[in-house]
Each structure stands twice: as C-alpha cells, then as structure tokens.
Design an enzyme around this catalytic site. Structure first.
Site, PDB file in Angstrom:
ATOM      1  CE  LYS A 183      16.492  29.180  32.845  1.00 19.28           C
ATOM      2  NZ  LYS A 183      15.689  29.283  33.955  1.00 19.28           N
TER       3      LYS A 183
ATOM      4  NE  ARG B  82      14.668  30.777  41.747  1.00 12.86           N
ATOM      5  CZ  ARG B  82      14.529  30.730  40.586  1.00 12.86           C
ATOM      6  NH1 ARG B  82      13.811  28.756  40.319  1.00 12.86           N
ATOM      7  NH2 ARG B  82      14.367  31.122  39.632  1.00 12.86           N
TER       8      ARG B  82
ATOM      9  CE1 TYR C 167      24.736  -4.059  33.859  1.00 10.40           C
ATOM     10  CE2 TYR C 167      24.342  -1.094  33.308  1.00 10.40           C
ATOM     11  CZ  TYR C 167      25.450  -2.183  33.010  1.00 10.40           C
ATOM     12  OH  TYR C 167      26.317  -2.233  32.562  1.00 10.40           O
TER      13      TYR C 167
ATOM     14  CG  MET D 149      26.815   5.632  30.810  1.00 13.59           C
ATOM     15  SD  MET D 149      28.119   5.845  30.817  1.00 13.59           S
ATOM     16  CE  MET D 149      28.379   5.727  32.564  1.00 13.59           C
TER      17      MET D 149
END
Length: 422
Positions: free
Chosen positions: A44, A145, A280, A328
């Site tokens: 998956k 679940r 940053y 990013m």
C-alpha cells in the site's frame, strides 16, 4: 506511482536507492519465521514509498503469494501493471460506498467486507459482472477501526454472506482482523484480540464458512507471536527492512535490512562568520566562523519539518545535524569548517553500514515512527532500483548476511532437490 529509474550517469539533486535484493532477503527471512503460513507483502501507499510495482515483483519472486493494498485503486493498478504470475492474490481493504466494486470483481481481487452496506454493494457488482466476488470478512477484535463488531453484527454479516455464497454471487475466501498493540509485546490487548479472533472464526466456521485463509498477524506479530500466524501473515514495514518494534530490536536484530537509502548532492558550501543566522526565523545562529552546506531537499520532498535542528545527515564521513529550519526545498547543515566539494554526497538515511543515519534515527529526531519517514518521501525524489536481478548464488550470499546459514529456495533445490530454511 514511482517508476523504475535506471542508475543515473550524473549525480541527481536527490535519489532514493531501493535495494530489491535486500527486499527479497527480507521476504525470505519473514517466510522462515512463519514456515506454516503463506506470506502477504503489503504494498500500500506505493509500497511504503518504495515503488509498488518493482517491490511487488521482487516480493513475489522471493515467495510472497499474496499482495495487500489499502485502496481498491491501488490494487487495480497493481493488477494492471505488475504482470504478476497466475495464482498471486491481491487483497484490498479500505472501501467507501460507491467504490469500484465491479472493476474489482472483474480483476479477481479479494475484497474486505466489514459491514452490510459493503456486502450489498459487492453482491450488486457480482450480479452486474456475472462473476462471483472473492470477499474476506473482517472482524473488529479490538482495534476499533474497520471491521465488524462481534455478536449480532458478526452473525448478520456471516449469515448474509453465506446466503450470497450459496447463490453463487461470492466466495468467502478469508476471515481476518488486525492488532492494535502488537508493537508492544506483552500488552494485554494482544492476547485478548487473539482470543476473540479465534471465537469469531469458530462461529463463522460453525455456520459453514470455509475460508482459504485466516489471518491477524501484522509485521510485529509475525516477528514476536508465532501463535498468531494462522494461515497467512501480513507483513508491511518489515518487508522494507524497518523494525516495527524499535524498542525491542533494530532491523539487524530481527534479521532485516533497510531497503531505502536517501541521498542528495550538496548544492553549495560557503564560509560564514560567527553570529550568522541560518534559515527561516534564525533558530540557528553560527557560534563562530564555520562552513555551511546546502542540502537541496525539504519538506516538499518529505523531509519532516519537525526535524528542524535535529535531523541527522552524513556528509564527508561525519554526522551533521540540520541547522535551523527545514524549508520547502532545502535545508542547511553546519560543516564545522570542513569544505566538501559541491556535488558531494549527503546520505540522509540508509541501512547504517557506512555510518549513516537510519530511518529510525530520523523518526527519533522528528518525534514520529520510521514508517512515516520512508512513506512520506515524495515523488519529486526519483527511485533508483538496484539489485533488480540477482543471480541465485549472489542472492544466497545476501540472505546469508542477514540470516546466517539460510539458503535461497532455488539454491537449495539445486543442491538436494528440496527446500531448506523454512
């Protein structure tokens, strides 16, 4: 999905090397741990970020007879593109109303059912296709679940599925469930779930269900709970050589080898004075004159921003740490005055053989699990496959590194005409 990429002729900005020889060795190791059960390789989420089609082929080549996906779309894509041998089963378990039931019936997938709405939809799809559906009934034994609740709900689902089977609309191929805390050996829920699963299976079989497989064991249970193996084990992260129980043992402790190595090319090296802010927010300020190295991957590539200031990288044979925030597309490491050439290799994680960090090291740095680290590496990072076709004698040597004395099936057959090591 990520396609197989050839080895590049020039350095890439970044690359995830996927060692299919290691994956095959991991599958054989896991098969040896559950010799009485078939093995499902879970592929998956694009094989946990490793590439579903190449990994599925490699896993099947090493003896996996089942493949597992979450969504039907993943399973349909795998059936269409992987060119799998006849007899390899593909199961998918995460359905929503209106899903591609008919396509799944026609593709001969095994479909998980947890509720009456799903049974009604798969029956309608089977009628439309003119083919019986292969379905597996999932029991909620305590995870909370997906899965059908014990008691009246289970009795209704089993009863209606048997009626549909009697009408030639479906075949009940499996009964299954999933552990909540198998990665915490000794947790009382594991025994409780196992006992309830046995009860729910016994009820279904008492009503006339004759499943091909019964299964509850995931990767950690495959490694630590042989009493949970039943007819099939579903191995996910362990196939990719990542320990599902790092508190109990590393990959090597379990005889597994990490499959993914994430590399980047150093984009820039420069000298800066003390007191220089980095990235940053200036959360890192250089303590003195030093050199900074720019690593051209960031959170758009799957590098966790939560690892700002903590993520480890091997550059020039030394561990470095992310200096300041992960951006990013890039982050910075303080090289401490060293000056590697631009284009030098930076290894973010790998098996650890060269002293590099592992995915588990990044998980610790980011406060998460190694599953997330490998799965989140984005499509902007090409996957480069190595050891795609390994001669039998070379594969046996690779397996012997992780399971001393273990022979590949083909090698054993060539020696004495029978399998060994399982």
């Amino acid at each position: 999905m990520n396609e197989t990429a050839p080895a590049p002729t020039a350095p890439l900005r970044a690359r995830a090397e996927i060692d299919l020889g290691a994956l095959r060795a991991n599958v054989r190791t896991l098969r040896a741990l559950a010799p009485g059960a078939a093995l499902m390789a879970v592929v998956k989420s694009d094989a946990y970020g490793h590439g579903a089609v190449p990994c599925a082929r490699a896993a099947v080549g090493a003896g996996a007879t089942w493949l597992g996906t979450a969504t039907p779309e993943e399973a349909l894509d795998l059936r269409a593109r992987a060119g799998l041998p006849a007899g390899v089963r593909i199961m998918c378990w995460l359905w929503t109303p209106g899903g591609p039931w008919r396509e799944a019936v026609e593709a001969d997938l095994d479909m998980s059912l947890s509720d009456m709405w799903a049974l009604r939809e798969v029956v309608a799809a089977a009628r439309a296709a003119g083919l019986p559906a292969r379905v597996q009934l999932k029991a909620d034994t305590g995870l909370g679940r997906n899965g059908c609740q014990p008691g009246d709900d289970w009795a209704e689902l089993v009863g209606e599925a048997l009626r549909a089977e009697a009408g030639g609309l479906l075949r009940i191929t499996g009964l299954w469930s999933h552990f909540a805390c198998a990665d915490e050996p000794g947790h009382p829920s594991v025994d409780a779930q196992l006992a309830l699963f046995r009860e729910m299976v016994a009820y279904a079989e008492g009503q006339g269900v004759r499943p091909e497989v019964r299964h509850i064991a995931n990767s950690p249970a495959t490694l630590t709970r042989p009493d949970s193996h039943f007819d099939l084990v579903r191995t996910g992260i362990a196939v990719y050589g990542v320990s599902p129980i790092p508190e109990q043992g590393s990959s090597a402790d379990f005889g597994l080898r990490p499959v993914m190595t994430l590399k980047a090319s150093v984009a820039l090296v420069k000298q800066v004075p003390g007191g220089h802010g980095v990235s940053y927010g200036h959360h890192y300020v250089t303590p003195g004159t030093t050199t900074l190295g720019l690593i051209p991957v960031g959170y758009a590539d799957g590098i966790p921003r939560h690892a700002s200031g903590t993520g480890p990288v091997l550059v020039g044979g030394k561990w470095r740490t992310v200096a300041g925030r992960v951006a990013m597309d890039q982050f910075v490491v303080d090289l401490g005055g060293d000056e590697p050439e631009p284009g030098a290799e930076a290894i973010l994680f790998g098996p650890g053989d060269r002293g590099e960090p592992t995915a588990e090291d990044w998980a610790q740095a980011a406060g998460t699990i190694a599953y997330e680290i490998v799965t989140r590496i984005g499509t902007r990072v090409p996957r480069v496959y190595v050891n795609e076709d390994v001669p039998v004698e070379d594969e046996a040597a690779l397996i012997d590194r992780v399971v001393p004395g273990y022979e590949s099936d083909d090698a054993a057959q060539g020696r004495d005409g029978k399998r060994s090591g399982t």
